[in-house]
Design a protein around this motif. Structure first.
Motif, PDB file in Angstrom:
ATOM      1  N   HIS A 226       0.848  -1.192   0.000  1.00 49.58           N
ATOM      2  CA  HIS A 226       0.000   0.000   0.000  1.00 49.58           C
ATOM      3  C   HIS A 226       0.888   1.247   0.000  1.00 49.58           C
TER       4      HIS A 226
ATOM      5  N   ILE B  20       2.910   2.631 -16.012  1.00 54.15           N
ATOM      6  CA  ILE B  20       2.238   3.467 -15.007  1.00 54.15           C
ATOM      7  C   ILE B  20       0.833   2.948 -14.742  1.00 54.15           C
ATOM      8  N   ARG B  21       0.103   2.631 -15.807  1.00 54.97           N
ATOM      9  CA  ARG B  21      -1.269   2.131 -15.666  1.00 54.97           C
ATOM     10  C   ARG B  21      -1.292   0.844 -14.829  1.00 54.97           C
ATOM     11  N   SER B  22      -0.389  -0.070 -15.123  1.00 52.38           N
ATOM     12  CA  SER B  22      -0.366  -1.346 -14.417  1.00 52.38           C
ATOM     13  C   SER B  22       0.084  -1.178 -12.978  1.00 52.38           C
ATOM     14  N   SER B  23       1.045  -0.293 -12.738  1.00 53.96           N
ATOM     15  CA  SER B  23       1.504  -0.038 -11.374  1.00 53.96           C
ATOM     16  C   SER B  23       0.372   0.490 -10.511  1.00 53.96           C
ATOM     17  N   ARG B  24      -0.366   1.446 -11.030  1.00 52.00           N
ATOM     18  CA  ARG B  24      -1.485   2.016 -10.279  1.00 52.00           C
ATOM     19  C   ARG B  24      -2.542   0.959  -9.991  1.00 52.00           C
ATOM     20  N   ASP B  25      -2.818   0.134 -10.990  1.00 54.39           N
ATOM     21  CA  ASP B  25      -3.863  -0.880 -10.819  1.00 54.39           C
ATOM     22  C   ASP B  25      -3.466  -1.927  -9.787  1.00 54.39           C
TER      23      ASP B  25
ATOM     24  N   LEU C   4      -1.469  -1.709  -7.312  1.00 53.64           N
ATOM     25  CA  LEU C   4      -1.416  -1.146  -5.965  1.00 53.64           C
ATOM     26  C   LEU C   4      -2.816  -0.898  -5.398  1.00 53.64           C
ATOM     27  N   ARG C   5      -3.803  -0.750  -6.286  1.00 54.92           N
ATOM     28  CA  ARG C   5      -5.195  -0.599  -5.826  1.00 54.92           C
ATOM     29  C   ARG C   5      -5.856  -1.939  -5.527  1.00 54.92           C
TER      30      ARG C   5
ATOM     31  N   PRO D 147       1.910   4.858  -2.744  1.00 56.42           N
ATOM     32  CA  PRO D 147       1.686   5.524  -4.031  1.00 56.42           C
ATOM     33  C   PRO D 147       2.627   4.949  -5.083  1.00 56.42           C
ATOM     34  N   TRP D 148       2.156   4.867  -6.332  1.00 57.85           N
ATOM     35  CA  TRP D 148       2.947   4.238  -7.383  1.00 57.85           C
ATOM     36  C   TRP D 148       4.274   4.944  -7.599  1.00 57.85           C
ATOM     37  N   TRP D 149       4.283   6.283  -7.427  1.00 56.41           N
ATOM     38  CA  TRP D 149       5.512   7.022  -7.688  1.00 56.41           C
ATOM     39  C   TRP D 149       6.563   6.755  -6.625  1.00 56.41           C
TER      40      TRP D 149
END
Length: 256
Positions: free
Chosen positions: A134, A172-177, A179-180, A136-138
């Motif tokens: 959990h 970026i798209r996959s990293s965000r997904d 992590l959610r 942030p992706w960055w």
């Protein structure tokens, strides 16, 4: 032993690429290897000889990733899992008794595949699996240079080349997904015997996450490879292969 040319399974506009190799043994189910974020089949090159000697092996390249230049929009974890489950079914390769071996995001996907089609998946190997992180992706991205220093330096060009093929939007798209997508509530529903294996030098997904993953699955055990980083099957291939082969040789203990 046979090695097939790269094939694909089409579902609408989405193409899931895979390659089959290894022994054909009716007594033992096949292995399906699922790479992680920015990965490809090349991430398993130090493991395939050992695995192919005992089982049939399917190496999957997820939509949006892989070693062949074919830019597609990457799927989220749940959609990727649904596509892999569909491919495993009667409309695809129709496999049963499968052992899913997933690394990082691939482990998170493997967990969801096991829940979607438990009648086809008999075992799981989760190698530094995401799903409980959990952040942030960055912040995770900021740790990538440090993570590379803890791994094999001669593998860094492969990581960079596969990331470039996938493209920054997909990464970026996959990293965000991923992590959610929290798998905490999914873990108690996993009934398959599971090997959770981790690198002791993993700075992206600390070993404590592996211990928590194993604790949440009723038939799981945790193994730490002390000298490995996040890409543990590359950093410590002999130890990784030994643990996986020993797990495959264990008697089936799956209960409802």
């Amino acid at each position: 032993m046979t090695v097939s040319p790269q094939q694909f399974y089409a579902s609408g506009s989405r193409r899931l690429y895979y390659r089959r190799s290894g022994l054909t043994t009716p007594q033992a189910g096949p292995l399906v290897l699922i790479h992680g974020l920015s990965g490809s089949r090349r991430w398993w090159r130090f493991n395939l000889p050992a695995l192919e000697a005992v089982r049939g092996v399917y190496v999957v390249e997820l939509v949006g990733f892989g070693s062949v230049r074919r830019r597609q929009r990457a799927l989220g974890v749940r959609d990727a899992a649904a596509l892999v489950a569909e491919w495993l079914g009667e409309g695809g390769v129709n496999l049963r008794g499968v052992t899913l071996i997933g690394h990082s995001m691939g482990g998170q996907i493997a967990l969801r595949v096991a829940a979607l089609c438990p009648e086809r998946v008999s075992r799981l190997v989760l190698a530094a699996s995401s799903g409980l992180l959990h952040r942030p992706w960055w912040r995770v991205a900021a740790q990538l240079p440090q993570a590379m220093r803890h791994g094999r330096l001669d593998f860094v060009p492969t990581i960079l080349a596969d990331g470039a093929r996938a493209g920054l939007p997909n990464l970026i798209r996959s990293s965000r997904d991923l992590l959610r997508d929290d798998v905490t509530e999914l873990l108690p529903a996993i009934v398959q015997p599971t090997l959770v294996i981790w690198g002791g030098q993993d700075v992206l997904l600390p070993p404590a996450l592996g211990e928590a993953t194993a604790a949440g699955i009723r038939h799981a055990r945790f193994v730490l490879l002390p000298r490995a980083g996040h890409v543990l099957m590359v950093d410590s291939p002999s130890e990784f292969n030994r643990e996986v082969l020993a797990f495959l040789a264990e008697p089936d203990t799956m209960t409802p």
